[in-house]
Design a protein around this motif. Structure first.
Motif, mmCIF file in Angstrom:
data_model
loop_
_atom_site.group_PDB
_atom_site.id
_atom_site.type_symbol
_atom_site.label_atom_id
_atom_site.label_comp_id
_atom_site.label_asym_id
_atom_site.label_seq_id
_atom_site.Cartn_x
_atom_site.Cartn_y
_atom_site.Cartn_z
ATOM 1 N N ARG A 146 1.009 -1.114 0.182
ATOM 2 C CA ARG A 146 0.022 0.087 0.122
ATOM 3 C C ARG A 146 0.929 1.366 -0.020
ATOM 4 N NH1 ARG A 146 -2.742 -2.971 3.982
ATOM 5 N NH2 ARG A 146 -2.078 -1.513 5.369
ATOM 6 N N GLU A 147 1.971 1.333 0.743
ATOM 7 C CA GLU A 147 2.727 2.622 0.867
ATOM 8 C C GLU A 147 3.561 2.845 -0.477
ATOM 9 O OE1 GLU A 147 3.813 2.261 5.477
ATOM 10 O OE2 GLU A 147 5.316 1.385 4.109
ATOM 11 N N THR A 148 4.123 1.564 -0.889
ATOM 12 C CA THR A 148 4.584 1.761 -2.288
ATOM 13 C C THR A 148 4.136 2.022 -3.544
ATOM 14 O OG1 THR A 148 4.866 -0.685 -2.588
ATOM 15 C CG2 THR A 148 6.787 0.411 -1.466
ATOM 16 N N GLU A 149 2.494 1.648 -3.339
ATOM 17 C CA GLU A 149 1.779 1.992 -4.256
ATOM 18 C C GLU A 149 1.101 3.481 -4.458
ATOM 19 O OE1 GLU A 149 -2.996 1.103 -5.956
ATOM 20 O OE2 GLU A 149 -2.191 0.013 -4.084
ATOM 21 N N ALA A 150 1.118 4.082 -3.015
ATOM 22 C CA ALA A 150 1.056 5.491 -2.938
ATOM 23 C C ALA A 150 1.950 6.384 -3.591
ATOM 24 C CB ALA A 150 0.618 5.535 -1.378
ATOM 25 N N LYS A 151 3.203 5.902 -3.229
ATOM 26 C CA LYS A 151 4.206 6.688 -3.975
ATOM 27 C C LYS A 151 4.291 6.692 -5.082
ATOM 28 C CE LYS A 151 7.953 9.080 -3.455
ATOM 29 N NZ LYS A 151 7.906 10.555 -3.152
ATOM 30 N N TRP A 152 4.231 5.667 -6.057
ATOM 31 C CA TRP A 152 4.127 5.583 -7.409
ATOM 32 C C TRP A 152 3.038 6.506 -8.078
ATOM 33 C CZ3 TRP A 152 0.443 4.080 -10.679
ATOM 34 C CH2 TRP A 152 -0.321 3.002 -10.492
ATOM 35 N N ARG A 153 1.638 6.252 -7.459
ATOM 36 C CA ARG A 153 0.727 7.175 -7.835
ATOM 37 C C ARG A 153 0.940 8.523 -7.554
ATOM 38 N NH1 ARG A 153 -3.590 4.239 -9.357
ATOM 39 N NH2 ARG A 153 -3.833 1.783 -8.862
ATOM 40 N N GLU A 154 1.509 8.875 -6.334
ATOM 41 C CA GLU A 154 1.858 10.338 -6.337
ATOM 42 C C GLU A 154 2.488 10.761 -7.291
ATOM 43 O OE1 GLU A 154 4.591 12.616 -3.204
ATOM 44 O OE2 GLU A 154 3.251 11.195 -2.189
ATOM 45 N N ILE A 155 3.606 9.980 -7.603
ATOM 46 C CA ILE A 155 4.581 10.642 -8.819
ATOM 47 C C ILE A 155 3.781 10.789 -10.090
ATOM 48 C CG2 ILE A 155 6.773 10.097 -9.879
ATOM 49 C CD1 ILE A 155 7.853 9.033 -7.331
ATOM 50 N N LEU A 156 2.936 9.626 -10.377
ATOM 51 C CA LEU A 156 2.253 9.726 -11.670
ATOM 52 C C LEU A 156 1.399 10.931 -11.413
ATOM 53 C CD1 LEU A 156 1.783 8.000 -14.201
ATOM 54 C CD2 LEU A 156 -0.183 6.882 -13.110
ATOM 55 N N HIS A 157 0.563 11.240 -10.427
ATOM 56 C CA HIS A 157 -0.421 12.401 -10.557
ATOM 57 C C HIS A 157 0.566 13.647 -10.784
ATOM 58 C CE1 HIS A 157 -3.687 14.779 -9.479
ATOM 59 N NE2 HIS A 157 -3.007 15.492 -8.716
ATOM 60 N N SER A 158 1.852 13.563 -10.405
ATOM 61 C CA SER A 158 2.410 14.895 -10.319
ATOM 62 C C SER A 158 2.991 15.152 -11.794
ATOM 63 C CB SER A 158 3.687 14.709 -9.547
ATOM 64 O OG SER A 158 4.785 13.909 -9.865
ATOM 65 N N LEU A 159 3.125 13.952 -12.724
ATOM 66 C CA LEU A 159 3.416 14.120 -13.945
ATOM 67 C C LEU A 159 2.565 15.045 -14.938
ATOM 68 C CD1 LEU A 159 4.860 10.652 -14.778
ATOM 69 C CD2 LEU A 159 6.123 12.517 -13.944
ATOM 70 N N GLU A 160 1.264 15.139 -14.255
ATOM 71 C CA GLU A 160 0.080 15.910 -14.993
ATOM 72 C C GLU A 160 0.624 17.587 -15.042
ATOM 73 O OE1 GLU A 160 -3.480 15.160 -13.206
ATOM 74 O OE2 GLU A 160 -3.388 12.741 -13.622
ATOM 75 N N ALA A 161 1.516 17.837 -13.827
ATOM 76 C CA ALA A 161 1.702 19.175 -13.770
ATOM 77 C C ALA A 161 2.463 19.840 -14.745
ATOM 78 C CB ALA A 161 2.167 19.473 -12.309
#
Length: 134
Positions: free
Chosen positions: A119-134
């Protein structure tokens, strides 16, 4: 967006996906060991990952990560925003309930979500993926 900017964004995603994959692999290994006893070492684990059906569900994510590595290693290719969109879509398909091609992956992933590290590592890659939109 420049090639360098796209490379930087996608490169930031790579270690987060590797940590997520590692957490999933550790979970799959624990499942295997519960049923079959301890894995004898890294070479036996490698053989199991490559050949044993109990690890098959990890292959779509492994393949996606290998493709991402190949794209980033291609120095003679100019990366564009399309490459960011492609990785976002590929990850979306992997986790989309409507895509039956990856049902086995999602089944293993759903079992693995009981693990805190997953769960923790998933949250991290999803956070980074979300930041790619910026």
């Amino acid at each position: 967006m420049t090639d360098a900017a796209v490379r930087a964004k996608l490169t930031a995603l790579v270690p987060a996906l590797r940590h997520f994959h590692s957490a999933l692999l550790d979970f799959a290994k624990s499942d295997y060991e519960f049923l079959n006893g301890p894995v004898g070492g890294p070479f036996e684990l490698y053989s199991l990952v490559m050949n044993h059906p109990q690890f098959q569900w990890l292959r779509p994510l492994s393949g996606l990560m290998a493709t991402l590595d190949e794209v980033l290693d291609a120095r003679d290719t100019t990366l564009t925003e399309r490459n960011v969109t492609d990785i976002r879509q590929a990850l979306g398909l992997l986790f989309a309930e409507t895509d039956t091609r990856f049902a086995e992956f999602r089944g293993g992933y759903k079992r693995a979500r009981t693990d805190l590290r997953v769960r923790e590592t998933e949250a991290k890659w999803r956070e980074i993926l979300h930041s790619l939109e910026a």
